[in-house]
Design an enzyme around this catalytic site. Structure first.
Site, PDB file in Angstrom:
ATOM      1  N   GLY A 110      34.552 -46.316  16.602  1.00 14.29           N
ATOM      2  CA  GLY A 110      34.357 -47.377  15.801  1.00 14.29           C
ATOM      3  C   GLY A 110      32.945 -47.804  15.529  1.00 14.29           C
ATOM      4  CB  THR A 111      29.852 -45.970  15.678  1.00 16.17           C
ATOM      5  OG1 THR A 111      30.465 -44.842  15.385  1.00 16.17           O
ATOM      6  CG2 THR A 111      29.923 -46.186  16.998  1.00 16.17           C
ATOM      7  CB  THR A 112      28.613 -48.532  10.827  1.00 18.13           C
ATOM      8  OG1 THR A 112      28.418 -48.234   9.546  1.00 18.13           O
ATOM      9  CG2 THR A 112      28.160 -50.076  11.138  1.00 18.13           C
ATOM     10  N   GLY A 169      27.794 -42.467  12.807  1.00 17.57           N
ATOM     11  CA  GLY A 169      29.028 -42.903  13.288  1.00 17.57           C
ATOM     12  C   GLY A 169      29.664 -41.588  13.670  1.00 17.57           C
ATOM     13  N   GLY A 170      31.078 -41.739  14.289  1.00 21.34           N
ATOM     14  CA  GLY A 170      31.949 -40.559  14.570  1.00 21.34           C
ATOM     15  C   GLY A 170      32.421 -40.147  15.653  1.00 21.34           C
TER      16      GLY A 170
END
Length: 497
Positions: free
Chosen positions: A318-320, A398-399
């Site tokens: 859950g990253t941006t 992200g990822g």
């Protein structure tokens, strides 16, 4: 025509627009990044939240530093029979996964203290001005982009878990859909209050109390004292080199206790600069470092040949990301996360606290065994690359577990192969983990054949996929020009102002 003021790349058009407007008004890269991060909480609410945390790597005045405001374990655990900790199963289409949510899944958030620490040291415009784009977006509503609709669809059970969450995110039974509009008046009021009243309202005042109350009322570890006592850490980055010639570019990466930067640094040191553009050489470097790391997965210092703080393991979901560079050469690269959210809205605030304590990777010895106060580990790796000629690139992704390999390949494409920035981001990627190869199946045929012979356990993906991360990057060239690249895999948007 006036000269350009800067460039931004982010995970949503409205997020990028917020940063671009601040740059156009005369704000610096850090002002713009702060405005973008507030706006990401509105536009990308599963990924960014005042209840989460992250990192920002900053270059200013000849100095590069990392602001660590990632989440920390609370100061004391509740008795196990008092903890709210629930399993939800989410469906990715090809597989399902169990996530853990509830008040007992939340670590101490650092997002708001981190924003204010950056602003205090490096900002130039008033915080109230920097919260305005987010406040307007939350009141008016923002367009739901395909990536956000997809993310909502995956984590739907979390965002319908309580009646209050369902009332905000699925008032008619349906979660936000592609092309629809999502408004969040309560979040607008919360961010507006923070912008007007300052940090204290979110660490000691009404918003802090609301965060603590949703925890203590529902079986969470987090207390008001934890929120008030959160400390942003200022860290020196890891330095690594990349380029067609040894040392051509110096790369500044997120240091321990985060793991991602140490992994990227180790891969860069393993990869011969003369071979950095070669797909097989990249594959060998990724595989070699992956195997070495897994021998001691909580020792990032071992990857870079030094003693370093040890995290539990690394948060991976859950990253941006936001990247900004301005005309003065200031650069900001910020990656943030809320996990997926803990399923409970903070009263009258329109956001969820994180669910970092519900990540299995962070709890190898079992849930609820964390060390009180310990900073949690992370794969997030916002960074800055500087070339000898004066060019600067701010980047991040992200990822999940693929952050490290996405960044390695984008850097190798730009800094070693000399690709234009957008081409460096768009180029096909591969990822190797525990000897298994995943790759986007539009490599050159010779590269493809060599890789699948070396890694018989493999999977080919027919097109670019968000599985392989989302590198959002910007560049200021030695001559003062700008490039900006949003990754199409994760809804990337970019602007040059």
């Amino acid at each position: 025509m006036s000269p350009p003021r800067g460039a931004v790349a982010a995970g949503h058009p409205r997020t990028a627009e917020a940063a671009a407007d601040v740059l156009a008004e005369g704000g610096n890269a850090f002002d713009a990044a702060i405005a973008a991060l507030w706006t990401a909480c509105v536009c990308e609410p599963v990924l960014a939240s005042p209840g989460g945390g992250g990192f920002l790597t900053a270059q200013a005045g000849g100095r590069t530093r990392v602001f660590d405001f990632f989440t920390a374990a609370p100061s004391r655990p509740l008795p196990r029979d008092e903890i709210e900790f629930a399993e939800v199963t989410v469906d990715f289409g090809t597989a399902t996964q169990v996530f853990h949510i509830g008040a007992g899944a939340s670590a101490t958030p650092g997002f708001v203290p981190g924003i204010f620490a950056v602003h205090e040291q490096l900002g130039s415009l008033p915080m109230r001005r920097l919260t305005e784009p987010a406040v307007v977006a939350a009141r008016e509503g923002v367009r739901v982009m395909p990536l956000q609709a997809y993310v909502f669809d995956i984590v739907g059970p979390i965002y319908r878990w309580t009646d209050t969450a369902a009332a905000l995110f699925a008032p008619d039974g349906a979660l936000p859909q592609d092309g629809g509009t999502f408004a969040n008046p309560a979040l607008a009021e919360a961010i507006d209050a923070i912008g007007r009243e300052g940090l204290r309202i979110a660490t000691e005042g009404e918003i802090a109390a609301a965060m603590a109350d949703v925890s203590t009322a529902h079986g969470g570890h987090l207390t008001h004292a934890d929120i008030a006592g959160f400390a942003v850490e200022l860290r020196a980055p890891i330095a690594a080199a990349i380029g067609a010639r040894t040392g051509d570019w110096t790369v500044s990466l997120n240091p321990p206790p985060a793991l991602g930067g140490a992994l990227v640094a180790a891969m860069l040191r393993t990869l011969d600069p003369q071979d950095a553009a070669d797909q097989m050489a990249r594959g060998r470097a990724i595989d070699t470092v992956d195997r070495f790391w897994r021998e001691a997965p909580t020792d990032p210092g071992r990857l870079i040949g030094t003693e370093a703080p040890r995290p539990t393991r690394a948060a991976t979901r859950g990253t941006t990301h936001v990247s900004v560079i301005d005309a003065d050469g200031n650069a900001a690269a910020a990656t943030v996360s809320n996990g997926e959210g803990n399923g409970r809205l903070v009263r009258d605030c329109g956001f969820m606290l994180n669910n970092m304590l519900g990540e299995e990777d962070l709890n190898p010895g079992g849930f609820h065994c964390w060390e009180p106060g310990q900073r949690l580990g992370s794969m997030m790796t916002p960074g800055i690359a500087a070339q000898r000629d004066g060019s600067v690139v701010a980047f991040g992704s992200g990822g999940s577990n693929r952050i490290r390999t996405a960044i390695l390949q984008a850097l190798a494409n730009r800094c070693s192969a000399g690709m234009p920035l957008q081409d460096a981001v768009d180029a096909p990627r591969l990822h190797i983990e525990r000897g298994h190869l995943d790759f986007e199946d539009f490599l050159a045929e010779a590269d493809r054949e060599r890789l699948i012979r070396a890694f018989p356990d493999h999977r080919a993906w027919p097109e670019r996929n968000l599985y392989f991360g989302g590198v959002h990057a910007v560049e200021r060239t030695a001559k003062g020009g700008f490039e900006a690249a949003g990754d199409p895999r994760r809804g990337g948007a970019s602007r040059i102002v």
